[in-house]
Scaffold this motif. Structure first.
Motif, PDB file in Angstrom:
ATOM      1  N   ALA A 161     -23.764  12.787  12.398  1.00 37.04           N
ATOM      2  CA  ALA A 161     -22.467  12.297  11.918  1.00 37.04           C
ATOM      3  C   ALA A 161     -21.879  13.320  10.969  1.00 37.04           C
ATOM      4  N   GLY A 162     -20.545  13.404  10.991  1.00 36.32           N
ATOM      5  CA  GLY A 162     -19.852  14.329  10.096  1.00 36.32           C
ATOM      6  C   GLY A 162     -18.714  13.632   9.383  1.00 36.32           C
ATOM      7  N   GLY A 185     -24.253   5.677   7.371  1.00 39.27           N
ATOM      8  CA  GLY A 185     -23.410   5.690   6.169  1.00 39.27           C
ATOM      9  C   GLY A 185     -22.334   6.758   6.244  1.00 39.27           C
ATOM     10  N   THR A 186     -22.696   7.924   6.803  1.00 37.83           N
ATOM     11  CA  THR A 186     -21.736   9.028   6.962  1.00 37.83           C
ATOM     12  C   THR A 186     -20.629   8.641   7.940  1.00 37.83           C
ATOM     13  N   LYS A 187     -21.018   8.020   9.058  1.00 34.28           N
ATOM     14  CA  LYS A 187     -20.019   7.565  10.044  1.00 34.28           C
ATOM     15  C   LYS A 187     -19.053   6.553   9.424  1.00 34.28           C
ATOM     16  N   ARG A 188     -19.610   5.603   8.677  1.00 34.21           N
ATOM     17  CA  ARG A 188     -18.769   4.573   8.036  1.00 34.21           C
ATOM     18  C   ARG A 188     -17.820   5.194   7.022  1.00 34.21           C
ATOM     19  N   ASN A 189     -18.320   6.185   6.279  1.00 40.44           N
ATOM     20  CA  ASN A 189     -17.471   6.826   5.274  1.00 40.44           C
ATOM     21  C   ASN A 189     -16.351   7.615   5.947  1.00 40.44           C
ATOM     22  N   ALA A 226     -20.111   1.953   2.925  1.00 39.38           N
ATOM     23  CA  ALA A 226     -20.571   3.219   3.509  1.00 39.38           C
ATOM     24  C   ALA A 226     -21.505   3.966   2.560  1.00 39.38           C
ATOM     25  N   VAL A 227     -21.107   4.083   1.295  1.00 45.30           N
ATOM     26  CA  VAL A 227     -21.913   4.813   0.311  1.00 45.30           C
ATOM     27  C   VAL A 227     -23.224   4.078   0.045  1.00 45.30           C
TER      28      VAL A 227
END
Length: 365
Positions: free
Chosen positions: A316-317, A279-283, A260-261
């Motif tokens: 994304a949040g 990346g934000t969604k994955r994190n 993600a990062v």
């Protein structure tokens, strides 16, 4: 006679991506310095005094003996400041720098007026402010951000016994940073082993990696506060327990966080908002999954609402920091979508915060 004060402001931080995983070696995190500050002033005078305005502690007497500052109070909240002063004072003594008596006055605006915590890294910014101010006043040359960071990190770990140091990095360097931790256990061990603080500062910190990055202009960040302060320590303990109880699930989290990062950083480097959002969604997913496995309430109902609304508005949040309350952040592809999201947050009982990137670290007011 009192001299003209040296006044500094030191920024707080907001974690952007890579929380919890950063506590492990070589795991990247993204952190940003924010335009909320700890203010500190140093005035040379006849007697050594300390005032912590947020705690209503004024003109506390302090002394320095045998590599230790002793602040004359029973109030345990001075511990972070006491250790920071001890570390920087001892470092300057090792460098044969002469110091005069002074009054140090500290005020923080990292929490709101009623003392509610936003999760902007108050203790790290206070420690950094103490180190930076004393160095800037007495060191013959301007101290580097690296020196300020290393001394503040030593001090923060000495007091707290843990932590990634990302908050100290944001306060020391400012801006947006890609960061991998020095590893608190390593630093504690090296501190206890070192003959001098200078020796530890000049040593290569093998796990540490720190690089300024820049969020592209076409990515719009929103910050929302859920109204509930998070207990970072308790959440970290639960995640650590998962590492002991189910290493497979824990290692899966590290792999998911890393992916993600890496996606987020690729988006930043290539100025690709879609990758930043991905990346934000994955994190978010990685944090929610590890929280579920560890029985840690990282994504509270209101943080979930914050994140869901961000996705509904085309972005994304994710929780910022340890989760469990405090702030959440979101990235949107347009200013219009960002404005609509903040309106939707307000309607859902989430307070949008007018917090911006602060490009500088510790700097004179």
């Amino acid at each position: 006679m009192p001299s003209t004060p040296l006044s500094l402001k030191v920024p707080g931080k907001l974690m952007i991506a890579g929380e919890f995983a950063v506590l492990e070696a070589y795991q990247n995190l993204v952190v940003m310095a924010v335009d909320r500050f700890v203010y500190v002033s140093l005035t040379q005078q006849d007697e050594n005094r300390l005032s912590l305005l947020n705690f209503d502690l004024a003109n506390l007497e302090w002394t320095y003996n045998e590599k230790k500052v002793n602040i004359k109070t029973a109030d345990k909240r001075v511990k972070f400041v006491e250790d920071a002063m001890s570390v920087v004072y001892t470092y300057l003594k090792e460098k044969n720098v002469s110091l005069a008596n002074f009054h140090l006055e500290i005020r923080s605006e990292l929490d709101d007026e009623s003392g509610r915590k936003y999760g902007l890294g108050s203790s790290a910014a206070v420690v950094t402010s103490v180190v930076a101010t004393i160095l800037k006043k007495y060191l013959p040359k301007e101290p580097s951000a690296k020196l300020i960071f290393k001394l503040a990190a030593i001090s923060h770990v000495k007091t707290q016994g843990s932590g990634s140091g990302a908050d100290v990095a944001a306060s020391s360097y400012g801006g947006f940073l890609q960061y991998a931790s020095f590893q608190a256990e390593w630093l504690q061990y090296e501190y206890e082993k070192a003959d001098t603080i200078s020796e530890l500062v000049e040593k290569d910190w093998q796990y540490l990696s720190l690089k300024p990055i820049k969020l592209p202009d076409n990515a719009y960040m929103c910050i929302g506060w859920t109204g509930t302060p998070a207990s970072t320590g308790k959440l970290i303990d639960k995640i650590k327990r998962l590492k002991t109880e189910n290493i497979t699930l824990y290692e899966q989290f590290l792999a998911d966080s890393n992916e993600a990062v890496s996606t987020f950083i690729k988006g930043v480097t290539e100025e690709d908002t879609a990758l930043i959002i991905e990346g934000t969604k994955r994190n978010r997913r990685a944090l929610a999954t590890v929280g579920k496995h560890a029985n840690a309430d990282i994504e509270t109902p209101l943080l979930q609402k914050l994140c869901d609304l961000a996705e509904q508005h085309g972005g994304a949040g994710k929780p910022s920091g340890a989760g469990g309350g405090d702030c959440g952040i979101a990235f949107l592809p347009s200013k219009e979508q960002a404005q609509k999201l903040m309106k939707a947050w307000e309607e859902a009982g989430i307070k949008p915060l007018d917090i911006q990137l602060n490009k500088a670290g510790a700097a004179e007011k």
